[in-house]
Design an enzyme around this catalytic site. Structure first.
Site, PDB file in Angstrom:
ATOM      1  N   GLN A 163     -14.005  32.794 -34.947  1.00  0.00           N
ATOM      2  CA  GLN A 163     -13.120  32.313 -34.069  1.00  0.00           C
ATOM      3  C   GLN A 163     -13.459  33.218 -32.780  1.00  0.00           C
ATOM      4  O   GLN A 163     -12.988  32.711 -31.298  1.00  0.00           O
ATOM      5  CB  GLN A 163     -11.801  32.957 -33.983  1.00  0.00           C
ATOM      6  CG  GLN A 163     -11.433  31.778 -35.263  1.00  0.00           C
ATOM      7  CD  GLN A 163     -10.061  31.741 -35.538  1.00  0.00           C
ATOM      8  OE1 GLN A 163      -9.604  32.194 -36.432  1.00  0.00           O
ATOM      9  NE2 GLN A 163      -8.951  31.227 -34.330  1.00  0.00           N
ATOM     10  N   HIS A 206     -13.412  28.940 -41.333  1.00  0.00           N
ATOM     11  CA  HIS A 206     -13.807  29.702 -40.354  1.00  0.00           C
ATOM     12  C   HIS A 206     -15.478  29.838 -40.713  1.00  0.00           C
ATOM     13  O   HIS A 206     -16.294  29.778 -40.098  1.00  0.00           O
ATOM     14  CB  HIS A 206     -13.201  30.271 -39.779  1.00  0.00           C
ATOM     15  CG  HIS A 206     -11.482  30.367 -38.588  1.00  0.00           C
ATOM     16  ND1 HIS A 206     -11.787  28.848 -37.514  1.00  0.00           N
ATOM     17  CD2 HIS A 206     -10.490  30.054 -38.954  1.00  0.00           C
ATOM     18  CE1 HIS A 206     -11.249  28.788 -37.702  1.00  0.00           C
ATOM     19  NE2 HIS A 206      -9.463  29.192 -37.472  1.00  0.00           N
ATOM     20  N   GLY A 224      -3.820  35.171 -39.011  1.00  0.00           N
ATOM     21  CA  GLY A 224      -5.503  35.332 -39.458  1.00  0.00           C
ATOM     22  C   GLY A 224      -5.840  35.229 -38.500  1.00  0.00           C
ATOM     23  O   GLY A 224      -5.678  34.746 -37.044  1.00  0.00           O
ATOM     24  N   HIS A 282      -8.228  29.478 -45.705  1.00  0.00           N
ATOM     25  CA  HIS A 282      -7.739  28.523 -43.384  1.00  0.00           C
ATOM     26  C   HIS A 282      -9.016  29.903 -42.948  1.00  0.00           C
ATOM     27  O   HIS A 282     -10.254  29.172 -42.506  1.00  0.00           O
ATOM     28  CB  HIS A 282      -6.672  29.061 -43.060  1.00  0.00           C
ATOM     29  CG  HIS A 282      -6.562  28.269 -41.773  1.00  0.00           C
ATOM     30  ND1 HIS A 282      -5.738  27.546 -41.374  1.00  0.00           N
ATOM     31  CD2 HIS A 282      -7.475  28.944 -40.228  1.00  0.00           C
ATOM     32  CE1 HIS A 282      -6.284  27.167 -40.079  1.00  0.00           C
ATOM     33  NE2 HIS A 282      -6.688  28.668 -39.477  1.00  0.00           N
ATOM     34  N   GLU A 283      -8.999  31.339 -42.938  1.00  0.00           N
ATOM     35  CA  GLU A 283      -9.376  31.942 -42.751  1.00  0.00           C
ATOM     36  C   GLU A 283     -11.069  31.539 -43.379  1.00  0.00           C
ATOM     37  O   GLU A 283     -12.293  31.474 -42.056  1.00  0.00           O
ATOM     38  CB  GLU A 283      -9.518  33.562 -42.835  1.00  0.00           C
ATOM     39  CG  GLU A 283      -7.896  33.987 -42.267  1.00  0.00           C
ATOM     40  CD  GLU A 283      -8.016  33.069 -41.004  1.00  0.00           C
ATOM     41  OE1 GLU A 283      -8.461  32.899 -39.840  1.00  0.00           O
ATOM     42  OE2 GLU A 283      -6.639  33.127 -40.429  1.00  0.00           O
ATOM     43  N   CYS A 336      -3.705  26.870 -36.081  1.00  0.00           N
ATOM     44  CA  CYS A 336      -5.165  27.305 -35.636  1.00  0.00           C
ATOM     45  C   CYS A 336      -5.038  27.900 -34.438  1.00  0.00           C
ATOM     46  O   CYS A 336      -4.825  27.575 -32.946  1.00  0.00           O
ATOM     47  CB  CYS A 336      -6.326  26.560 -36.026  1.00  0.00           C
ATOM     48  SG  CYS A 336      -7.489  27.516 -35.382  1.00  0.00           S
ATOM     49  N   LEU A 337      -5.084  28.962 -34.351  1.00  0.00           N
ATOM     50  CA  LEU A 337      -5.393  29.851 -32.902  1.00  0.00           C
ATOM     51  C   LEU A 337      -6.386  29.581 -31.897  1.00  0.00           C
ATOM     52  O   LEU A 337      -6.597  29.170 -30.764  1.00  0.00           O
ATOM     53  CB  LEU A 337      -5.345  31.479 -33.007  1.00  0.00           C
ATOM     54  CG  LEU A 337      -4.335  31.870 -33.303  1.00  0.00           C
ATOM     55  CD1 LEU A 337      -4.469  33.218 -33.815  1.00  0.00           C
ATOM     56  CD2 LEU A 337      -3.005  32.576 -32.546  1.00  0.00           C
TER      57      LEU A 337
HETATM   58 NI    NI Z   1      -7.564  29.087 -37.438  1.00  0.00          NI
END
Ligand code: NI
Length: 182
Positions: A56, A142, A51, A138-139, A96-97
Protein backbone atom coordinates in the site's frame (compact mmCIF):
# COMPACT_ATOMS: atom_id res chain seq x y z
CA UNK A 1 21.22 9.82 3.80
CA UNK A 2 20.84 6.23 4.85
CA UNK A 3 17.52 6.53 6.66
CA UNK A 4 15.73 8.96 4.38
CA UNK A 5 14.71 6.24 1.94
CA UNK A 6 11.23 5.83 3.49
CA UNK A 7 10.63 9.52 4.24
CA UNK A 8 8.04 10.22 1.59
CA UNK A 9 5.85 7.16 1.71
CA UNK A 10 2.30 7.70 0.51
CA UNK A 11 -0.65 5.38 0.49
CA UNK A 12 -1.45 4.23 -3.04
CA UNK A 13 -5.10 4.64 -3.98
CA UNK A 14 -7.36 2.40 -6.05
CA UNK A 15 -7.34 1.99 -9.05
CA UNK A 16 -3.53 2.33 -8.98
CA UNK A 17 -2.26 -0.83 -10.69
CA UNK A 18 0.70 -1.04 -8.31
CA UNK A 19 -1.77 -2.29 -5.67
CA UNK A 20 -2.21 -5.40 -7.85
CA UNK A 21 1.38 -6.64 -7.68
CA UNK A 22 2.40 -9.81 -5.90
CA UNK A 23 4.74 -9.04 -2.99
CA UNK A 24 7.90 -11.10 -2.47
CA UNK A 25 8.95 -12.79 0.76
CA UNK A 26 11.27 -10.89 3.11
CA UNK A 27 14.72 -12.48 3.24
CA UNK A 28 16.86 -9.81 4.93
CA UNK A 29 15.88 -8.99 8.49
CA UNK A 30 17.92 -5.82 8.57
CA UNK A 31 17.62 -2.27 9.86
CA UNK A 32 15.78 -1.10 6.73
CA UNK A 33 13.00 -3.58 7.48
CA UNK A 34 12.56 -2.17 10.98
CA UNK A 35 12.65 1.40 9.67
CA UNK A 36 9.95 0.58 7.12
CA UNK A 37 7.76 -1.18 9.73
CA UNK A 38 8.03 1.82 12.08
CA UNK A 39 7.18 4.22 9.26
CA UNK A 40 4.18 2.08 8.27
CA UNK A 41 2.88 2.10 11.86
CA UNK A 42 3.22 5.88 11.93
CA UNK A 43 1.26 6.23 8.67
CA UNK A 44 -1.36 3.76 9.91
CA UNK A 45 -1.91 5.68 13.17
CA UNK A 46 -1.93 9.04 11.36
CA UNK A 47 -4.59 7.69 8.97
CA UNK A 48 -6.70 6.15 11.75
CA UNK A 49 -6.37 2.73 10.16
CA UNK A 50 -6.10 -0.54 12.08
CA UNK A 51 -3.80 -2.19 9.55
CA UNK A 52 -1.45 -1.43 6.68
CA UNK A 53 0.39 -3.66 4.20
CA UNK A 54 3.76 -2.75 2.63
CA UNK A 55 2.47 -2.75 -0.99
CA UNK A 56 0.00 0.00 0.00
CA UNK A 57 3.03 2.26 0.42
CA UNK A 58 4.63 0.94 -2.77
CA UNK A 59 6.97 -1.56 -1.07
CA UNK A 60 6.35 -4.99 -2.58
CA UNK A 61 7.46 -7.14 0.31
CA UNK A 62 5.48 -9.44 2.61
CA UNK A 63 5.22 -7.16 5.63
CA UNK A 64 2.05 -6.02 7.43
CA UNK A 65 1.39 -3.90 10.53
CA UNK A 66 -1.75 -4.01 12.65
CA UNK A 67 -3.20 -2.48 15.81
CA UNK A 68 -6.75 -3.47 16.68
CA UNK A 69 -6.58 -2.30 20.30
CA UNK A 70 -9.02 0.33 21.58
CA UNK A 71 -6.22 2.48 23.01
CA UNK A 72 -4.02 2.21 19.90
CA UNK A 73 -1.13 0.99 21.99
CA UNK A 74 -0.60 -2.56 20.74
CA UNK A 75 1.37 -2.40 17.48
CA UNK A 76 1.85 -5.79 15.80
CA UNK A 77 4.34 -6.44 13.01
CA UNK A 78 4.05 -9.61 10.93
CA UNK A 79 6.70 -10.57 8.38
CA UNK A 80 5.98 -13.27 5.78
CA UNK A 81 2.54 -13.96 7.32
CA UNK A 82 0.76 -17.16 6.30
CA UNK A 83 -2.72 -18.43 7.17
CA UNK A 84 -3.16 -22.02 8.29
CA UNK A 85 -6.34 -23.90 9.05
CA UNK A 86 -8.91 -21.19 8.26
CA UNK A 87 -12.25 -22.07 9.89
CA UNK A 88 -15.76 -20.70 10.17
CA UNK A 89 -17.31 -17.75 8.39
CA UNK A 90 -18.14 -14.27 9.60
CA UNK A 91 -19.66 -11.08 8.17
CA UNK A 92 -17.02 -8.37 8.11
CA UNK A 93 -17.78 -4.66 7.55
CA UNK A 94 -14.65 -3.29 5.94
CA UNK A 95 -13.03 -0.26 4.47
CA UNK A 96 -9.49 0.23 3.18
CA UNK A 97 -7.04 3.13 3.29
CA UNK A 98 -6.35 2.45 -0.40
CA UNK A 99 -10.04 2.49 -1.37
CA UNK A 100 -11.39 5.73 0.10
CA UNK A 101 -15.01 5.97 1.16
CA UNK A 102 -16.18 2.51 0.12
CA UNK A 103 -17.47 0.51 3.08
CA UNK A 104 -19.15 -2.83 2.63
CA UNK A 105 -19.75 -6.20 4.22
CA UNK A 106 -17.96 -9.30 2.96
CA UNK A 107 -17.33 -12.82 4.23
CA UNK A 108 -14.13 -13.69 6.05
CA UNK A 109 -12.90 -16.74 7.94
CA UNK A 110 -13.78 -16.50 11.60
CA UNK A 111 -10.67 -18.14 13.02
CA UNK A 112 -7.20 -18.67 11.63
CA UNK A 113 -3.80 -19.85 12.71
CA UNK A 114 -1.20 -17.28 11.69
CA UNK A 115 2.38 -18.26 10.97
CA UNK A 116 4.79 -15.34 10.71
CA UNK A 117 8.26 -14.07 11.43
CA UNK A 118 9.15 -11.10 13.62
CA UNK A 119 11.65 -8.36 12.71
CA UNK A 120 14.50 -10.63 13.84
CA UNK A 121 13.38 -13.47 11.62
CA UNK A 122 12.13 -15.60 14.55
CA UNK A 123 9.19 -17.81 13.63
CA UNK A 124 5.89 -17.67 15.52
CA UNK A 125 2.45 -19.22 15.37
CA UNK A 126 -0.71 -17.71 16.87
CA UNK A 127 -4.38 -18.64 16.93
CA UNK A 128 -6.44 -15.59 16.02
CA UNK A 129 -10.15 -14.71 16.07
CA UNK A 130 -12.41 -11.65 16.03
CA UNK A 131 -11.16 -8.42 14.48
CA UNK A 132 -7.53 -9.53 14.49
CA UNK A 133 -8.32 -12.54 12.31
CA UNK A 134 -10.29 -10.38 9.86
CA UNK A 135 -7.64 -7.68 9.72
CA UNK A 136 -4.84 -10.19 9.06
CA UNK A 137 -6.85 -11.70 6.18
CA UNK A 138 -7.44 -8.23 4.69
CA UNK A 139 -3.74 -7.30 4.91
CA UNK A 140 -2.47 -10.61 3.50
CA UNK A 141 -4.82 -10.06 0.53
CA UNK A 142 -2.90 -6.81 -0.14
CA UNK A 143 0.33 -8.84 -0.32
CA UNK A 144 -1.30 -10.92 -3.05
CA UNK A 145 -2.56 -7.90 -4.99
CA UNK A 146 -6.12 -8.41 -3.84
CA UNK A 147 -8.54 -5.76 -2.51
CA UNK A 148 -11.67 -6.25 -0.39
CA UNK A 149 -13.84 -4.82 -3.17
CA UNK A 150 -12.82 -7.83 -5.30
CA UNK A 151 -15.26 -9.84 -3.14
CA UNK A 152 -18.13 -7.49 -4.00
CA UNK A 153 -20.26 -8.07 -7.12
CA UNK A 154 -19.91 -5.25 -9.73
CA UNK A 155 -23.58 -4.28 -9.45
CA UNK A 156 -23.30 -3.72 -5.73
CA UNK A 157 -20.06 -1.78 -6.18
CA UNK A 158 -21.69 0.57 -8.67
CA UNK A 159 -24.53 1.15 -6.21
CA UNK A 160 -22.02 1.99 -3.46
CA UNK A 161 -20.20 4.43 -5.75
CA UNK A 162 -23.47 6.18 -6.65
CA UNK A 163 -24.40 6.47 -3.00
CA UNK A 164 -21.03 8.08 -2.25
CA UNK A 165 -21.43 10.56 -5.13
CA UNK A 166 -24.92 11.45 -3.90
CA UNK A 167 -23.78 11.91 -0.31
CA UNK A 168 -21.00 14.20 -1.48
CA UNK A 169 -23.47 16.32 -3.44
CA UNK A 170 -25.80 16.65 -0.47
CA UNK A 171 -22.89 17.02 1.93
CA UNK A 172 -24.17 14.23 4.10
CA UNK A 173 -21.73 12.06 6.00
CA UNK A 174 -20.84 8.86 4.22
CA UNK A 175 -22.65 5.85 5.61
CA UNK A 176 -20.66 3.50 7.78
CA UNK A 177 -18.16 6.04 9.05
CA UNK A 178 -17.85 4.05 12.26
CA UNK A 179 -16.45 1.07 10.38
CA UNK A 180 -12.79 0.65 11.08
CA UNK A 181 -10.51 0.99 8.12
CA UNK A 182 -7.82 -1.57 7.43
NI1 NI B 1 -6.64 -2.31 2.99
Amino acid sequence: MVFSMFENLEILQFPDERLRRLSRPVESFNRDLKTLADKMLEIMYDSNGIGLAAPQVNQTIRLIVIDVSEDRDNPCIFVNPKIKEPAGSVDSSEGCLSVPEIRTTIKRYENIILEYQDLNGERHEETLGDLMSICVQHEIDHLDGKLFIDYVPDVKLQRLRKKIAKNKKNQLPTEGTTVRVV
